[in-house]
Design a protein around this motif. Structure first.
Motif, mmCIF file in Angstrom:
data_model
loop_
_atom_site.group_PDB
_atom_site.id
_atom_site.type_symbol
_atom_site.label_atom_id
_atom_site.label_comp_id
_atom_site.label_asym_id
_atom_site.label_seq_id
_atom_site.Cartn_x
_atom_site.Cartn_y
_atom_site.Cartn_z
ATOM 1 N N GLY A 63 12.232 25.902 -9.073
ATOM 2 C CA GLY A 63 12.865 25.749 -7.769
ATOM 3 C C GLY A 63 12.807 24.314 -7.297
ATOM 4 O O GLY A 63 12.752 23.378 -8.092
ATOM 5 N N GLU A 64 12.791 24.126 -6.009
ATOM 6 C CA GLU A 64 12.840 22.782 -5.416
ATOM 7 C C GLU A 64 11.489 22.074 -5.535
ATOM 8 O O GLU A 64 10.454 22.657 -5.232
ATOM 9 C CB GLU A 64 13.228 22.895 -3.946
ATOM 10 N N ASN A 65 11.528 20.833 -5.963
ATOM 11 C CA ASN A 65 10.363 19.963 -6.013
ATOM 12 C C ASN A 65 10.696 18.722 -5.198
ATOM 13 O O ASN A 65 11.815 18.221 -5.262
ATOM 14 C CB ASN A 65 10.036 19.567 -7.455
ATOM 15 N N MET A 66 9.738 18.219 -4.421
ATOM 16 C CA MET A 66 10.007 17.091 -3.536
ATOM 17 C C MET A 66 9.054 15.934 -3.812
ATOM 18 O O MET A 66 7.836 16.112 -3.884
ATOM 19 C CB MET A 66 9.860 17.509 -2.081
ATOM 20 N N LEU A 67 9.638 14.746 -3.987
ATOM 21 C CA LEU A 67 8.883 13.518 -4.180
ATOM 22 C C LEU A 67 9.110 12.635 -2.967
ATOM 23 O O LEU A 67 10.248 12.394 -2.575
ATOM 24 C CB LEU A 67 9.358 12.789 -5.445
ATOM 25 N N GLN A 68 8.029 12.164 -2.346
ATOM 26 C CA GLN A 68 8.117 11.265 -1.193
ATOM 27 C C GLN A 68 7.281 10.021 -1.479
ATOM 28 O O GLN A 68 6.148 10.126 -1.934
ATOM 29 C CB GLN A 68 7.580 11.946 0.071
ATOM 30 N N VAL A 69 7.854 8.862 -1.207
ATOM 31 C CA VAL A 69 7.159 7.585 -1.383
ATOM 32 C C VAL A 69 7.192 6.862 -0.050
ATOM 33 O O VAL A 69 8.263 6.691 0.542
ATOM 34 C CB VAL A 69 7.840 6.718 -2.469
ATOM 35 N N ASP A 72 4.295 18.084 -1.161
ATOM 36 C CA ASP A 72 3.372 18.023 -0.009
ATOM 37 C C ASP A 72 1.914 17.789 -0.387
ATOM 38 O O ASP A 72 1.008 18.070 0.387
ATOM 39 C CB ASP A 72 3.484 19.295 0.841
ATOM 40 N N ARG A 73 1.666 17.237 -1.571
ATOM 41 C CA ARG A 73 0.301 16.914 -2.002
ATOM 42 C C ARG A 73 0.249 15.444 -2.372
ATOM 43 O O ARG A 73 1.099 14.945 -3.108
ATOM 44 C CB ARG A 73 -0.068 17.777 -3.209
ATOM 45 N N ALA A 74 -0.739 14.717 -1.844
ATOM 46 C CA ALA A 74 -0.885 13.296 -2.167
ATOM 47 C C ALA A 74 -1.287 13.152 -3.628
ATOM 48 O O ALA A 74 -2.266 13.747 -4.080
ATOM 49 C CB ALA A 74 -1.934 12.647 -1.275
ATOM 50 N N LEU A 110 0.872 -1.173 0.000
ATOM 51 C CA LEU A 110 0.000 0.000 0.000
ATOM 52 C C LEU A 110 0.907 1.220 0.000
ATOM 53 O O LEU A 110 1.628 1.465 0.972
ATOM 54 C CB LEU A 110 -0.910 0.003 1.225
ATOM 55 N N LEU A 111 0.909 1.959 -1.109
ATOM 56 C CA LEU A 111 1.832 3.073 -1.270
ATOM 57 C C LEU A 111 1.115 4.414 -1.211
ATOM 58 O O LEU A 111 0.004 4.551 -1.710
ATOM 59 C CB LEU A 111 2.552 2.985 -2.614
#
Length: 67
Positions: free
Chosen positions: A31-37, A9-11, A2-3
């Protein structure tokens, strides 16, 4: 697993990934972009990350930004 995938900062994804592959389309910002898994139910390993430009220009895939 389940990912949950967050981009700036947006799902953008919150489902089971039975195939082990997630494909998402997001718009980047200057600028800065962030990917979180994150996995909710088991450990995961990121093996590969691929990106494409909206126009689909394959010649640009190997260019990287200095950051």
């Amino acid at each position: 697993p389940l990912l949950s995938v967050f981009f700036n900062d947006r799902a953008v994804w919150d489902e089971y990934s039975g195939e082990g592959v997630v494909s998402i389309a997001v718009e980047t910002r200057v600028g800065e972009n962030m990917l979180q898994v994150a996995s909710a139910n088991c450990p995961i390993f990121l093996i590969n990350l691929t990106y494409r430009f909206a126009g689909g220009d394959e010649n640009l895939l190997n260019e990287r930004s200095p950051n």
